[in-house]
Design an enzyme around this catalytic site. Structure first.
Site, short mmCIF file in Angstrom:
data_model
loop_
_atom_site.label_atom_id
_atom_site.label_comp_id
_atom_site.label_asym_id
_atom_site.label_seq_id
_atom_site.Cartn_x
_atom_site.Cartn_y
_atom_site.Cartn_z
N GLU A 150 0.85 -1.18 0.00
CA GLU A 150 0.00 0.00 0.00
C GLU A 150 0.89 1.24 0.00
O GLU A 150 1.86 1.30 0.74
CB GLU A 150 -0.85 -0.04 1.29
CG GLU A 150 -1.72 1.15 1.51
CD GLU A 150 -2.73 1.33 0.40
OE1 GLU A 150 -3.51 0.40 0.13
OE2 GLU A 150 -2.73 2.43 -0.21
N LEU A 252 11.50 17.31 -3.40
CA LEU A 252 12.79 17.99 -3.40
C LEU A 252 12.72 19.24 -2.55
O LEU A 252 13.48 20.18 -2.75
CB LEU A 252 13.18 18.38 -4.84
CG LEU A 252 14.00 17.39 -5.66
CD1 LEU A 252 14.50 18.07 -6.93
CD2 LEU A 252 15.18 16.81 -4.90
N CYS A 262 6.66 5.89 8.47
CA CYS A 262 7.09 5.05 7.35
C CYS A 262 8.53 5.27 6.90
O CYS A 262 9.37 4.38 7.04
CB CYS A 262 6.16 5.22 6.17
SG CYS A 262 4.51 4.59 6.52
N ARG A 331 4.96 10.46 15.23
CA ARG A 331 6.03 9.46 15.22
C ARG A 331 7.23 9.99 14.45
O ARG A 331 7.10 10.48 13.34
CB ARG A 331 5.54 8.15 14.58
CG ARG A 331 4.63 7.35 15.47
CD ARG A 331 4.10 6.13 14.76
NE ARG A 331 3.24 6.50 13.64
CZ ARG A 331 2.76 5.64 12.74
NH1 ARG A 331 3.10 4.36 12.82
NH2 ARG A 331 1.99 6.05 11.77
C1 UDX Z 1 5.14 7.94 2.87
C2 UDX Z 1 5.06 7.64 1.37
O1 UDX Z 1 4.95 8.86 0.65
C3 UDX Z 1 3.88 6.74 1.08
O2 UDX Z 1 3.84 6.40 -0.28
C4 UDX Z 1 4.01 5.48 1.93
O3 UDX Z 1 2.88 4.64 1.74
C5 UDX Z 1 4.14 5.83 3.40
O4 UDX Z 1 5.23 6.73 3.59
P1 UDX Z 1 3.84 9.58 4.52
O5 UDX Z 1 4.67 9.00 5.62
O6 UDX Z 1 2.39 9.79 4.74
O7 UDX Z 1 3.98 8.68 3.21
O8 UDX Z 1 4.48 11.01 4.20
P2 UDX Z 1 5.13 11.76 2.95
O9 UDX Z 1 4.15 12.64 2.33
O10 UDX Z 1 5.85 10.82 2.09
O11 UDX Z 1 6.18 12.68 3.73
C6 UDX Z 1 7.19 12.09 4.51
C7 UDX Z 1 8.04 13.13 5.18
O12 UDX Z 1 8.89 13.76 4.23
C8 UDX Z 1 7.30 14.26 5.88
O13 UDX Z 1 7.91 14.49 7.13
C9 UDX Z 1 7.47 15.44 4.94
O14 UDX Z 1 7.45 16.67 5.64
C10 UDX Z 1 8.85 15.16 4.39
N1 UDX Z 1 9.11 15.78 3.07
C11 UDX Z 1 8.36 15.43 1.99
C12 UDX Z 1 10.17 16.67 2.92
O15 UDX Z 1 10.88 16.98 3.89
N2 UDX Z 1 10.42 17.19 1.68
C13 UDX Z 1 9.69 16.86 0.59
O16 UDX Z 1 10.00 17.37 -0.50
C14 UDX Z 1 8.62 15.96 0.75
#
Ligand code: UDX
Length: 438
Positions: A150, A252, A262, A331
């Site tokens: 997923e 980016l 995750c 988390r």
């Molecule tokens: C992630 C994956 O995107 C998803 O496909 C998977 O199923 C679960 O893990 P999620 O944990 O909900 O999803 O968050 P995501 O939107 O990926 O962001 C992860 C982290 O990266 C956040 O803390 C966000 O702030 C950070 N981030 C994201 C950045 O620092 N820079 C970015 O450009 C994008």
């Protein structure tokens, strides 16, 4: 189709609602009675835009029911989705797969030979084979197991489940593929790519996708480290390289980095699994990806110290505690970690977050949680924007300029209107770039 969804955390609760929404008869299974009561009353138990409304709708439509144990009702299901958690093991980088084994053991007594077991949890590659072995010890037929990772993101979880950008299924029989095609028929016919692989590939796809996303973020944050000592601007750099379609501009955004349930856990679990398989070197860079990410949090503390000197006796406001906006998940949150690091360095730390303060309060009583955004600025020596909630991005700096005792803001997500803050008298610092005009 009558199906069960086993484990009703973030993934399971969302998946159960999504499957009911596309017309299946869904029985959700969860051992935590409190969670069950909450779900039965129409509350998923975590903040996810639109999910509670959809849950209430599906409960009312009679397509979704919840129970704590298997019985003749779940025995007649054609497909069982396993969605239990695989948290990081304490004291190790590996993933704890014990909840999957428990789920399979609980399922075995009611499993019939024409039912398909489908794992959705994020697992170390090779887990499905072990689960099949375990299941086959407990049943007197060849158990059918498949993997369907997923990819939902918190904040857009339901939308991601209903309209995924791809469906990946790892199967080892035509029977499994046919069942999965049937359960996802409406999505497939609406054009969602349906990718059929062997089981290990499907398991690895999820770890690989998250490792790639984490790498992208840490890549730009590693450029930010160079930008900070060379006068370059990492945000402009990201924009410039992102126009190359091979690179792309998504994921980016430089800043305080990634967190959540995750990405951090999944890159560590992939490293641990590769080491177990004797190919640790193949992903040894992921350790540095993790380190780059953690160093961004320390960088914020260094900036605070460079402006305020020692932090003891200083009052610091951290805007945001959730790991990203539109989520109450704290988390491995960079924002929360920054608050804790500032506290450890001696500061009095005020935390504001639109939805995650209850969780912060119960886990970290040493932090001062303030519900009212304007009140949170009262008498602070520095403000750190750590989670880019809309209300912070749109905040009128003038309205709080007289509330703070020192006009200093650190933009940890590179989202503030620097000019407007400077016009309100604030010194603005940011990650990955030098701000002119302070
Ligand atoms: C992630 C994956 O995107 C998803 O496909 C998977 O199923 C679960 O893990 P999620 O944990 O909900 O999803 O968050 P995501 O939107 O990926 O962001 C992860 C982290 O990266 C956040 O803390 C966000 O702030 C950070 N981030 C994201 C950045 O620092 N820079 C970015 O450009 C994008």
């Amino acid at each position: 189709m009558k199906i069960t969804v086993i484990g009703l955390g973030y993934l399971g609760a969302t998946h159960a609602v999504a499957m009911a929404k596309i017309g299946h008869q869904v029985i959700g299974l969860e051992t935590n009675e409190e969670k069950l009561d909450s779900l039965r009353s129409g509350k998923a138990g975590f903040y996810e835009p639109g999910l509670d409304e959809a849950l209430v709708e599906q409960l009312a439509a009679g397509r979704l029911t919840f129970q704590s144990k298997h019985d003749e009702n779940t025995a007649s299901a054609e497909l069982h989705f396993i969605c239990v958690g695989t948290p990081q093991n304490k004291g190790s980088d590996s993933a704890n797969t014990s909840y999957l084994f428990s789920a399979v053991r609980d399922l075995a007594p009611i499993l019939h030979k024409d039912a398909l077991v489908v794992g959705k949890s994020t697992v170390p590659v090779g887990t499905a084979a072990l689960l099949t072995e375990e299941l086959n010890k407990l049943v007197d037929f060849d158990a059918q197991l498949a993997w369907n990772p997923e990819f939902l993101r918190e904040g857009t979880a339901l939308e991601d489940s209903l309209k995924p950008d791809r469906l990946v299924v790892g199967v080892n029989s035509q029977f499994a593929e046919a069942k999965l095609r049937e359960v996802f028929a409406s999505m497939i016919s609406s054009g969602v790519p349906f990718i059929v692989t062997d089981i290990p590939t499907a398991e690895l796809v999820k770890s690989a996708a998250n490792a790639f996303l984490a790498t992208k973020i840490s890549f730009i944050n590693s450029m930010a480290e160079i930008a900070e000592v060379s006068g370059a601007n990492a945000s402009a750099l990201a924009e410039a390289i992102g126009y190359d379609e091979r690179i792309g501009n998504k994921f980016l955004r430089n800043g305080v980095g990634f967190g959540g349930g995750c990405l951090p856990k999944d890159i560590r679990a992939l490293t641990a699994r590769a080491e177990e398989l004797g190919v640790g070197q193949a992903v040894s860079y992921l350790k540095e990806i993790d380190q780059v990410n953690l160093r961004r949090r320390v960088r914020v503390i260094a900036l605070l110290k460079s402006e305020l000197g020692e932090l003891s006796g200083k009052k610091v406001l951290v805007l945001g505690a959730a790991f990203k906006p539109d989520s109450d998940d704290i988390r491995d949150s960079p924002a929360l970690d920054i608050a804790l690091l500032a506290k450890k360095a001696g500061a009095e730390v005020i935390v504001h977050d639109p939805v995650s303060l209850p969780g912060v309060r119960s886990k970290h009583p040493e932090l001062i949680c303030v519900e009212d955004l304007h009140e949170a600025f009262s008498g602070v020596d520095a403000v750190v924007l750590a989670t880019e909630w809309k209300q912070y991005r749109e905040l009128d700096a003038k309205s709080i300029a007289d509330t703070v005792s020192n006009r200093l803001v650190i933009d940890g997500r590179n989202v503030l209107n620097v000019k407007a803050w400077q016009q309100a008298g604030f010194k603005v610092l940011a990650l990955g770039r030098t701000i002119e005009g302070n």
